[in-house]
Scaffold this active site. Structure first.
Site, PDB file in Angstrom:
ATOM      1  N   TYR A  15       0.805  -1.225   0.000  1.00 37.82           N
ATOM      2  CA  TYR A  15       0.000   0.000   0.000  1.00 37.82           C
ATOM      3  C   TYR A  15       0.837   1.274   0.000  1.00 37.82           C
ATOM      4  O   TYR A  15       0.300   2.362  -0.170  1.00 37.82           O
ATOM      5  CB  TYR A  15      -0.946   0.010   1.203  1.00 37.82           C
ATOM      6  CG  TYR A  15      -1.923  -1.132   1.185  1.00 37.82           C
ATOM      7  CD1 TYR A  15      -2.946  -1.187   0.245  1.00 37.82           C
ATOM      8  CD2 TYR A  15      -1.818  -2.177   2.101  1.00 37.82           C
ATOM      9  CE1 TYR A  15      -3.840  -2.246   0.218  1.00 37.82           C
ATOM     10  CE2 TYR A  15      -2.716  -3.237   2.080  1.00 37.82           C
ATOM     11  CZ  TYR A  15      -3.716  -3.269   1.153  1.00 37.82           C
ATOM     12  OH  TYR A  15      -4.596  -4.315   1.127  1.00 37.82           O
ATOM     13  N   HIS A  20      -4.680   5.955  -1.576  1.00 42.20           N
ATOM     14  CA  HIS A  20      -5.443   5.729  -0.346  1.00 42.20           C
ATOM     15  C   HIS A  20      -4.586   5.963   0.907  1.00 42.20           C
ATOM     16  O   HIS A  20      -5.120   6.181   1.985  1.00 42.20           O
ATOM     17  CB  HIS A  20      -5.989   4.296  -0.351  1.00 42.20           C
ATOM     18  CG  HIS A  20      -7.357   4.138   0.218  1.00 42.20           C
ATOM     19  ND1 HIS A  20      -8.316   5.131   0.216  1.00 42.20           N
ATOM     20  CD2 HIS A  20      -7.943   3.068   0.826  1.00 42.20           C
ATOM     21  CE1 HIS A  20      -9.427   4.679   0.789  1.00 42.20           C
ATOM     22  NE2 HIS A  20      -9.216   3.431   1.171  1.00 42.20           N
ATOM     23  N   ASN A 112     -14.786   4.843   3.878  1.00 45.64           N
ATOM     24  CA  ASN A 112     -15.006   3.856   4.934  1.00 45.64           C
ATOM     25  C   ASN A 112     -14.186   4.115   6.200  1.00 45.64           C
ATOM     26  O   ASN A 112     -14.631   3.781   7.304  1.00 45.64           O
ATOM     27  CB  ASN A 112     -14.735   2.445   4.410  1.00 45.64           C
ATOM     28  CG  ASN A 112     -15.800   1.999   3.431  1.00 45.64           C
ATOM     29  OD1 ASN A 112     -16.950   2.421   3.510  1.00 45.64           O
ATOM     30  ND2 ASN A 112     -15.417   1.163   2.490  1.00 45.64           N
TER      31      ASN A 112
END
Length: 187
Positions: A15, A20, A112
């Site tokens: 990641y 994100h 989220n």
């Protein structure tokens, strides 16, 4: 005064450098500019920044994006930080790349991580800075886009944008959300 500054992202090498994880990148840049480093603590990595008689706890949760509320709630309680001294940094596909949008409160807007924080705190009344990542992706490919890496052009512009976001964080802790919004939402 103490502040909890939370940068949202996902842990793991896969990641690193993704859209994100911009919350992590913002805090890494601020810590680097302040010559402080992160240490592993319960539910994440934390660095302590002192600025103008204020203590900013910079938190990168290790709970994964969609469960960030667990880390936020724990550290707010452990450090006795009131909701008005919480600031969360997240990505936003509805905002053009690099633009800053700060709000004193509001909905999760489909994010989220913000949704989980609001659920576990029982309120949406906390400040947030959204980092625009743009929305240049085909319909149905939102997840691939936000988990994708920056373009070469975006990567070149990122250091300047990260500096502005760091300045906004320090402003939030110094003069409050409203004045920071007035100054930085135009940048």
């Amino acid at each position: 005064m103490k502040y909890l500054i939370v940068g949202l992202g996902n842990i793991g090498a896969e990641y690193v450098g993704t859209r994100h994880n911009i919350g992590f990148e913002v805090l890494d840049a601020l810590a680097g500019a302040s010559d402080i480093s992160f240490t592993t603590v319960r539910y994440g990595d934390m660095a302590e920044l002192r600025h103008r008689c204020r203590t900013l706890l910079l938190l990168k949760p290790s709970t994964y994006m969609n469960l960030s509320g667990k880390a936020v709630r724990y550290w707010m309680e452990a450090a006795k930080i009131p909701a008005e001294n919480l600031l969360v940094i997240s990505d936003d596909i509805a905002i053009p790349f690099g633009q800053l949008r700060m709000r004193q409160q509001g909905s999760a807007g489909g994010h989220n991580g913000l949704k989980n924080i609001a659920e576990l705190l029982g309120t949406e009344a906390f400040a947030r800075i959204r980092f625009g990542v743009g929305g240049d992706f085909p319909r149905g490919h939102q997840v691939d886009y936000v988990l994708g890496r920056w373009t070469e052009e975006e990567r070149k512009e990122l250091p300047d944008r990260l500096k502005v976001f760091g300045e906004a964080i320090l402003s939030f802790a110094t003069v409050g959300c409203q004045m920071t919004m007035n100054r930085f939402n135009k940048k």
